[in-house]
Design an enzyme around this catalytic site. Structure first.
Site, mmCIF file in Angstrom:
data_model
loop_
_atom_site.group_PDB
_atom_site.id
_atom_site.type_symbol
_atom_site.label_atom_id
_atom_site.label_comp_id
_atom_site.label_asym_id
_atom_site.label_seq_id
_atom_site.Cartn_x
_atom_site.Cartn_y
_atom_site.Cartn_z
ATOM 1 N N ARG A 41 38.656 38.369 43.939
ATOM 2 C CA ARG A 41 37.853 39.402 43.393
ATOM 3 C C ARG A 41 37.712 38.993 41.720
ATOM 4 O O ARG A 41 36.819 39.476 41.020
ATOM 5 C CB ARG A 41 38.052 40.592 43.632
ATOM 6 C CG ARG A 41 39.300 41.265 42.717
ATOM 7 C CD ARG A 41 39.714 42.719 42.957
ATOM 8 N NE ARG A 41 40.455 43.111 42.242
ATOM 9 C CZ ARG A 41 41.840 42.625 41.733
ATOM 10 N NH1 ARG A 41 42.328 41.895 42.601
ATOM 11 N NH2 ARG A 41 42.563 43.278 41.080
ATOM 12 N N HIS A 42 38.184 37.942 41.214
ATOM 13 C CA HIS A 42 38.114 37.411 39.859
ATOM 14 C C HIS A 42 37.651 36.318 39.675
ATOM 15 O O HIS A 42 38.099 35.310 40.367
ATOM 16 C CB HIS A 42 39.550 37.745 39.121
ATOM 17 C CG HIS A 42 39.835 38.942 38.689
ATOM 18 N ND1 HIS A 42 41.029 39.736 39.494
ATOM 19 C CD2 HIS A 42 39.612 40.054 37.942
ATOM 20 C CE1 HIS A 42 41.133 40.589 38.973
ATOM 21 N NE2 HIS A 42 40.300 40.951 38.067
ATOM 22 N N SER B 57 32.770 49.879 35.957
ATOM 23 C CA SER B 57 33.408 50.889 34.730
ATOM 24 C C SER B 57 32.506 51.277 33.988
ATOM 25 O O SER B 57 31.473 50.916 33.428
ATOM 26 C CB SER B 57 34.673 50.115 34.246
ATOM 27 O OG SER B 57 35.728 50.063 34.930
ATOM 28 N N ARG C 100 30.930 41.576 42.647
ATOM 29 C CA ARG C 100 31.535 42.764 43.472
ATOM 30 C C ARG C 100 30.683 43.469 44.482
ATOM 31 O O ARG C 100 31.155 43.900 45.362
ATOM 32 C CB ARG C 100 32.530 43.375 42.522
ATOM 33 C CG ARG C 100 33.404 42.507 41.670
ATOM 34 C CD ARG C 100 34.772 43.212 41.874
ATOM 35 N NE ARG C 100 35.483 42.462 41.069
ATOM 36 C CZ ARG C 100 36.512 43.036 40.267
ATOM 37 N NH1 ARG C 100 36.706 44.180 40.238
ATOM 38 N NH2 ARG C 100 37.389 42.368 39.542
ATOM 39 N N ARG D 246 35.296 35.885 31.295
ATOM 40 C CA ARG D 246 36.600 36.309 31.034
ATOM 41 C C ARG D 246 37.743 35.207 31.519
ATOM 42 O O ARG D 246 37.603 34.696 32.877
ATOM 43 C CB ARG D 246 36.770 37.315 32.125
ATOM 44 C CG ARG D 246 35.707 38.560 32.037
ATOM 45 C CD ARG D 246 36.272 39.761 31.302
ATOM 46 N NE ARG D 246 35.085 40.605 31.187
ATOM 47 C CZ ARG D 246 35.122 41.982 31.594
ATOM 48 N NH1 ARG D 246 36.443 42.403 31.921
ATOM 49 N NH2 ARG D 246 34.104 42.862 31.251
ATOM 50 N N GLU E 197 37.324 48.254 42.778
ATOM 51 C CA GLU E 197 36.502 48.729 41.712
ATOM 52 C C GLU E 197 35.424 47.889 41.392
ATOM 53 O O GLU E 197 35.443 46.415 41.510
ATOM 54 C CB GLU E 197 37.264 48.415 40.087
ATOM 55 C CG GLU E 197 36.582 48.809 38.894
ATOM 56 C CD GLU E 197 37.110 48.134 37.667
ATOM 57 O OE1 GLU E 197 38.337 48.318 37.674
ATOM 58 O OE2 GLU E 197 36.340 47.896 36.607
ATOM 59 N N GLU F 203 40.547 34.781 33.116
ATOM 60 C CA GLU F 203 41.276 35.343 34.057
ATOM 61 C C GLU F 203 42.393 34.506 34.574
ATOM 62 O O GLU F 203 42.264 33.506 35.041
ATOM 63 C CB GLU F 203 40.781 35.948 35.327
ATOM 64 C CG GLU F 203 39.391 36.958 34.921
ATOM 65 C CD GLU F 203 39.858 38.542 34.655
ATOM 66 O OE1 GLU F 203 40.957 38.633 34.849
ATOM 67 O OE2 GLU F 203 38.987 39.336 34.428
#
Ligand code: ATP
Ligand code: MG
Length: 440
Positions: A226-227, A366, A414, A218, A363, A220
Site C-alpha cells: 500500500r506504499h 487523513s 488507495r 514520500r 486508511e 518510504e
C-alpha cells in the site's frame, strides 16, 4: 468508399450499416489460427477485438500468405467487408481485401497478452507497455480516469477552486524521514510530501474552498502493498468550518459521488474486471481512537493510549466493522502527539480534532481541523521540535488574518485499490515508483 472504424463503432452498430461499404480497422494482431482451408486473425484495439476471416479459396493467395504469417502483436490496418456471423462474440467478421503492416512485432514477445500463464508482477511492470494491452489491466486505468472526472464534478458542484502548489519545496510537512532531498542550484530542497502548508496559506487569501490533485512524494523505506514513493494525492481545504464534522461531511459527499458514479458509468470496465462496487450508505459511522483501542483489546490486541493502531490494528478494526456491515468508517480524535503540528488540539485532553477515513481495514484519508491561531500553532511547532522561524513563509499567513479551516488528503490509488479489491497499490499506477523501482 472505405470507412475507418474502431471496434467500439462496430460493437454499437446493430444494423451494420457499415455493411454497404468496405471498412478499415486498425489494431494489434492478437492471435492467428490456421485451420487449413480457413484462417482466423483476431485484431484488437482499445475497445475490443474483431475476427478477420480468411477462407483460403476466396482470398488472394499472396494476401492470405502475408496476413497469416504475421507475428502476434504486429500493428496493422485491415480493409475488407463486414459480415454478420453467428460464430463470433461480436456477431461480426471481416473478410479482408487488403492490409497494411505498420509495425512488425519482434519474436518472441517479452510476455504474452492473452496467454493464461501467471506472470510475476515484476515481469509485468518491467513490460508495462505489453501488460497494458490486456483489457483487464487497462480497465483499472479507465476507471481511474473516470474517478477523476467524477471527483472534479463533485468539487465544482461544491464550489471548490482547483489549484496547483509547488512540488519543489524548502521544507516538509509530514515528517523528515520520508523526504526526498535534492540539489536546487546548490541549495538543499525537497520533493513535496503533500500540499499541506500551501493549502493552508491559501485559506488566508479568502479562496475559501480549494482542492488539488497532484503527485506526492514520500521516501518510504519499507516495501508494502500500500506504499509507493510517488502517488496521486487528492487534497482539499475549506474555511469557515465550525468543527471537523463539516470536513467529514464534505468528504462523505465526494466519496459517495465517486463510488456511485463509478458503479453506474464504469459498468463496462467493472464487467471486464469481474467486480462490483458496493456503495456504502452515508453518513459513515464514526469511531474514536479510544473506542478503537477498546475494540482491539476485546480481540486480544492490547495497545497503550498514544500507540499507533498500526497495519494489524487497522486490519482488525476493518474485520470488526465488516462483521457489523460497514466497509467505510471514520476513526476520529487521535492523540495529538500522533498528529502533525498543524492539527488542532482538543483542549484539556490528550486528543486532537483529527480523523482518518478507513475503507475495508485500510486508511485511505487523513484530515482534521487545523490550528488557525498563530500563537498556538507556533507553540505546537516548538512542541514537535520544529523551529517556527524556519517556517516564516507559512506562519506569516497566520499572523495577518486566518479563518478557521480544515481539510484532508486522500490517496487516490488507495481508494481505487480498496474499491476494486486489488491486491497491490502498484496495480493502480501505470509506472509505479518504490524502494527498488525507478524504471520504466
Ligand atoms: P500510512 O500510515 O497508511 O502510511 P500516512 O498516515 O503516512 O499513511 P498521510 O500523511 O495521512 O499518510 O497521507 C494522506 C493519504 O495519502 C493517506 O491516507 C493515504 O491514502 C495516502 N498515502 C500516504 N502515503 C502513501 C504512500 N506512500 N503511497 C500511497 N498512498 C499514500
Ligand atoms: Mg494518515
Amino acid at each position: 468508399m472505405t470507412v475507418d472504424v474502431n471496434m467500439s463503432v462496430l460493437r454499437s452498430s446493430n444494423d451494420i450499416s457499415v455493411n454497404d461499404s468496405a471498412v478499415t480497422v486498425n489494431g494489434w494482431i492478437q492471435d492467428i489460427r490456421n485451420l487449413g482451408g480457413i484462417s482466423f486473425v483476431i485484431l484488437r484495439d482499445r475497445y475490443g477485438t474483431i475476427q478477420i476471416t480468411l477462407p483460403k479459396k476466396k482470398i488472394d493467395p499472396e494476401l492470405f500468405e502475408k496476413i497469416t504469417t504475421l507475428s502476434r502483436e504486429s500493428v496493422v490496418s485491415v480493409t475488407g467487408e463486414v459480415k454478420k456471423s453467428d460464430q463470433t462474440e461480436l456477431g461480426l467478421e471481416i473478410i479482408p481485401s487488403s492490409f497494411e503492416l505498420h509495425s512488425d512485432a519482434a519474436v518472441p514477445l517479452p510476455m504474452g497478452v492473452i496467454d493464461k500463464v501467471n506472470v510475476e508482477m515484476d515481469t509485468r511492470l518491467n513490460n508495462r507497455f505489453i501488460d497494458l494491452r490486456k483489457p483487464e489491466v487497462r480497465a483499472i486505468f479507465e476507471l481511474k480516469s473516470l474517478m477523476l472526472e467524477l471527483l472534479n464534478e463533485a468539487m465544482v458542484s461544491n464550489g471548490f477552486l482547483q489549484v496547483f502548489t509547488p512540488k519543489i519545496v524548502e521544507s516538509g510537512a509530514e515528517g523528515g524521514a520520508t523526504l526526498f532531498k535534492l540539489d536546487y542550484f546548490g541549495r538543499p530542497a525537497y520533493l513535496a510530501q503533500s500540499p499541506q502548508l500551501y493549502k493552508q496559506m491559501l485559506m488566508s487569501t479568502g479562496l475559501d474552498r480549494i482542492y488539488e490533485i497532484s503527485p506526492a512524494f514520500r521516501a518510504e523505506h519499507s516495501n508494502t502493498n500500500r506504499h509507493v514513493t510517488e502517488f496521486i494525492s487528492f487534497d482539499g481545504e475549506m474555511s469557515w468550518i465550525s468543527s471537523q464534522s463539516d470536513v467529514m461531511k464534505m468528504i462523505e459527499s465526494i466519496v459517495d459521488h465517486i463510488l456511485s458514479g463509478l458503479k453506474e458509468k464504469g459498468k463496462k470496465q467493472l464487467k471486464i474486471l469481474g467486480k462490483e462496487i458496493n456503495v456504502p450508505p452515508v453518513p459513515y459511522p464514526v469511531l474514536t481512537y479510544s473506542e478503537c483501542l477498546g475494540m482491539l483489546a476485546s480481540k486480544g490486541m492490547h495497545l497503550k493510549e498514544g500507540d499507533d493502531l498500526g497495519t494489524e490494528g487497522e486490519k482488525l478494526i476493518g474485520d470488526i466493522m465488516l462483521d457489523k456491515g460497514y466497509e467505510m468508517y471514520w476513526i476520529a480524535e487521535y492523540p495529538e502527539l500522533e498528529k502533525p503540528f498543524y492539527i488542532m488540539e482538543k483542549d484539556g485532553t490528550p486528543f486532537s480534532f483529527s480523523f482518518d477515513l478507513d475503507y475495508k481495514g485500510q486508511e485511505i484519508s487523513s484530515g482534521g481541523q487545523r490550528e488557525h491561531r498563530y500563537d498556538k500553532l507556533a507553540e505546537r511547532m516548538r512542541k514537535k521540535g520544529l523551529d517556527p522561524e524556519s517556517f516564516d513563509f507559512y506562519l506569516d499567513a497566520f499572523k495577518y488574518g486566518m479563518p478557521p479551516h480544515g481539510g484532508w488528503g486522500i490517496g487516490l490509488e488507495r481508494l481505487l485499490v480498496k474499491m476494486l479489491d486489488l491486491p497491490n497499490i502498484r496495480e493502480a499506477i501505470l509506472f509505479p515508483r518504490d524502494l527498488s523501482r525507478l524504471s520504466p
